[in-house]
Enzyme design. Structure first.
Site, mmCIF file in Angstrom:
data_model
loop_
_atom_site.group_PDB
_atom_site.id
_atom_site.type_symbol
_atom_site.label_atom_id
_atom_site.label_comp_id
_atom_site.label_asym_id
_atom_site.label_seq_id
_atom_site.Cartn_x
_atom_site.Cartn_y
_atom_site.Cartn_z
ATOM 1 C CG HIS A 119 -1.470 0.801 -10.419
ATOM 2 N ND1 HIS A 119 -2.221 1.193 -9.344
ATOM 3 C CD2 HIS A 119 -1.021 -0.450 -10.120
ATOM 4 C CE1 HIS A 119 -2.226 0.221 -8.429
ATOM 5 N NE2 HIS A 119 -1.503 -0.780 -8.873
ATOM 6 C CG HIS A 131 3.290 -9.914 -3.298
ATOM 7 N ND1 HIS A 131 4.222 -10.495 -4.129
ATOM 8 C CD2 HIS A 131 3.666 -10.221 -2.036
ATOM 9 C CE1 HIS A 131 5.126 -11.117 -3.379
ATOM 10 N NE2 HIS A 131 4.807 -10.967 -2.110
ATOM 11 C CB SER A 167 -1.766 -4.815 -9.858
ATOM 12 O OG SER A 167 -1.802 -5.683 -8.753
ATOM 13 C CG ASP A 203 2.921 -4.102 -5.576
ATOM 14 O OD1 ASP A 203 3.726 -3.450 -4.895
ATOM 15 O OD2 ASP A 203 1.731 -3.760 -5.742
ATOM 16 C CG ASP A 245 4.873 -17.388 -0.789
ATOM 17 O OD1 ASP A 245 4.971 -16.152 -0.724
ATOM 18 O OD2 ASP A 245 5.839 -18.141 -1.051
ATOM 19 N N GLY A 246 3.020 -15.766 -3.116
ATOM 20 C CA GLY A 246 3.323 -15.395 -4.500
ATOM 21 C C GLY A 246 4.713 -15.819 -4.949
ATOM 22 C CD GLU A 256 -3.494 -10.673 -0.870
ATOM 23 O OE1 GLU A 256 -2.940 -9.848 -1.616
ATOM 24 O OE2 GLU A 256 -3.215 -10.776 0.344
HETATM 25 N N1 SAM Z 1 -0.330 -5.377 -6.349
HETATM 26 C C1 SAM Z 1 -1.464 -4.732 -5.698
HETATM 27 C C2 SAM Z 1 -1.885 -3.535 -6.521
HETATM 28 O O1 SAM Z 1 -1.048 -2.962 -7.225
HETATM 29 O O2 SAM Z 1 -3.057 -3.171 -6.480
HETATM 30 C C3 SAM Z 1 -1.178 -4.288 -4.293
HETATM 31 C C4 SAM Z 1 -0.522 -5.324 -3.444
HETATM 32 S S1 SAM Z 1 -0.192 -4.882 -1.786
HETATM 33 C C5 SAM Z 1 1.133 -3.735 -1.920
HETATM 34 C C6 SAM Z 1 0.619 -6.318 -1.201
HETATM 35 C C7 SAM Z 1 -0.306 -7.501 -0.964
HETATM 36 O O3 SAM Z 1 0.500 -8.659 -0.811
HETATM 37 C C8 SAM Z 1 -1.147 -7.412 0.291
HETATM 38 O O4 SAM Z 1 -2.503 -7.548 -0.072
HETATM 39 C C9 SAM Z 1 -0.698 -8.606 1.152
HETATM 40 O O5 SAM Z 1 -1.774 -9.221 1.844
HETATM 41 C C10 SAM Z 1 -0.145 -9.539 0.115
HETATM 42 N N2 SAM Z 1 0.903 -10.463 0.555
HETATM 43 C C11 SAM Z 1 1.802 -10.342 1.560
HETATM 44 N N3 SAM Z 1 2.692 -11.346 1.536
HETATM 45 C C12 SAM Z 1 2.365 -12.144 0.481
HETATM 46 C C13 SAM Z 1 2.921 -13.325 -0.087
HETATM 47 N N4 SAM Z 1 4.019 -13.894 0.435
HETATM 48 N N5 SAM Z 1 2.321 -13.843 -1.178
HETATM 49 C C14 SAM Z 1 1.224 -13.277 -1.724
HETATM 50 N N6 SAM Z 1 0.656 -12.150 -1.240
HETATM 51 C C15 SAM Z 1 1.212 -11.593 -0.151
#
Ligand code: SAM
Length: 285
Positions: free
Chosen positions: A18, A41, A99, A168, A142-143, A117
């Site tokens: 961050h 993500h 984020s 992320d 899916d991201g 997400e």
């Molecule tokens: N980027 C966020 C932050 O900095 O505050 C934290 C993200 S956390 C490490 C990862 C997130 O990705 C989780 O909430 C999870 O549910 C989500 N996730 C997992 N696989 C994913 C995908 N294929 N596409 C989008 N989100 C996904």
């Protein structure tokens, strides 16, 4: 607002990720033309730190809490702490911004954020967080697929020539995540050459990162470098020793905002065996 206690929020990995993110946003804000951010993500956007249980085991105790109150921090760390403090208007640190919230805080009127997400509950929390903010679009999807679906960004008549893709992932699939990341960045570079890409990665056993970093160095990018903060020696596949941010096509001279902050983070957050590095994998011509 929809909070959830989070034991990892505000830990050393969040501090690095961050701090880099906030400074990237500040760099984007130095130019007038509007920009677009894709957070692949995104998480739920907001985490609660303050309950007594959370404070006892909270990793923030060894992360962001340690930085508050330190005299004479580097301006890049100060900028990050100001951004966190902005979500704690009463003073004491009780909430930690994720984020998408940090991005939204920096957006100007014409700038846009797409936050992806996959988890329905987390995506719902994000929707609630941003339901009044027309600059933010939440996608429960899916991201990685969003890189194909949403880039190059175009909203109405506006084409966004510049911006940021933050990748992320949770690394639940462990080593399987890395090829997906490299493929996603490659696709993103082709679709949106004007963007910067920032990829967070965990450090548990450093040697296991080598194939990923070699492939990252070979990406068709203008520049690739990494910034790492390790708060302890790396030897365990289970414990997070540190983390890194891989920067692809970062803004010009952005490394100069990050390099001097790393040793200070190490000094305040590190245990025995702590290290930092900023290393070029591909220098701009
Ligand atoms: N980027 C966020 C932050 O900095 O505050 C934290 C993200 S956390 C490490 C990862 C997130 O990705 C989780 O909430 C999870 O549910 C989500 N996730 C997992 N696989 C994913 C995908 N294929 N596409 C989008 N989100 C996904």
């Amino acid at each position: 607002m929809n909070y959830r206690h989070a034991f990892h929020a505000g830990n050393h990995a969040d501090v690095l990720k961050h701090m880099v993110l906030v400074n990237l946003l500040e760099a984007l804000n130095r130019k007038d033309s509007p920009y677009f951010v894709l957070d692949t993500h995104a998480g739920r956007g907001h985490y609660l730190l303050a309950s007594p249980e959370a404070r006892k085991t909270s990793e923030a105790e060894h992360g962001v809490f340690k930085l508050f109150g330190q005299p004479q921090l580097h301006p890049s760390i100060e900028a990050y702490l100001r951004a966190v403090q902005a979500h704690n208007p009463v003073g004491a640190l009780v909430a930690y911004p994720g984020s998408p919230l940090l991005v939204a805080q920096h957006l100007r009127e014409g700038d846009r954020l797409a936050a992806c997400e996959l988890q329905p509950e987390e995506a719902q929390a994000l929707r609630e967080l941003f339901h009044r903010d027309a600059r933010v679009a939440v996608h429960a999807r899916d991201g990685y697929g969003a890189i194909k679906a949403l880039l190059p960004p175009r909203i109405g008549q506006v084409k966004y020539g510049r911006g940021l893709v933050l990748i992320d992932p949770p690394y639940e699939a462990q080593d399987a995540e890395y090829p997906q990341i490299v493929a996603a960045v490659r696709e993103g570079l082709t679709r949106w050459p004007g963007a910067s890409f920032a990829v967070w990665y965990p450090i548990k056993q450093r040697r296991t990162l080598q194939p990923f970093l070699r492939k990252a160095a070979a990406l068709p990018a203008r520049s690739v470098w990494l910034a790492e903060l390790q708060v302890r020696a790396d030897d365990s596949p289970l414990r997070l020793a540190g983390s890194g941010m891989l920067m692809i096509n970062a803004p010009w001279q952005f490394e100069q905002a990050i390099a001097p902050a790393l040793p200070q983070l190490q000094q305040v957050l590190g245990e025995t065996g702590a290290t930092t590095r900023l290393e070029w994998l591909r220098q701009p011509d």
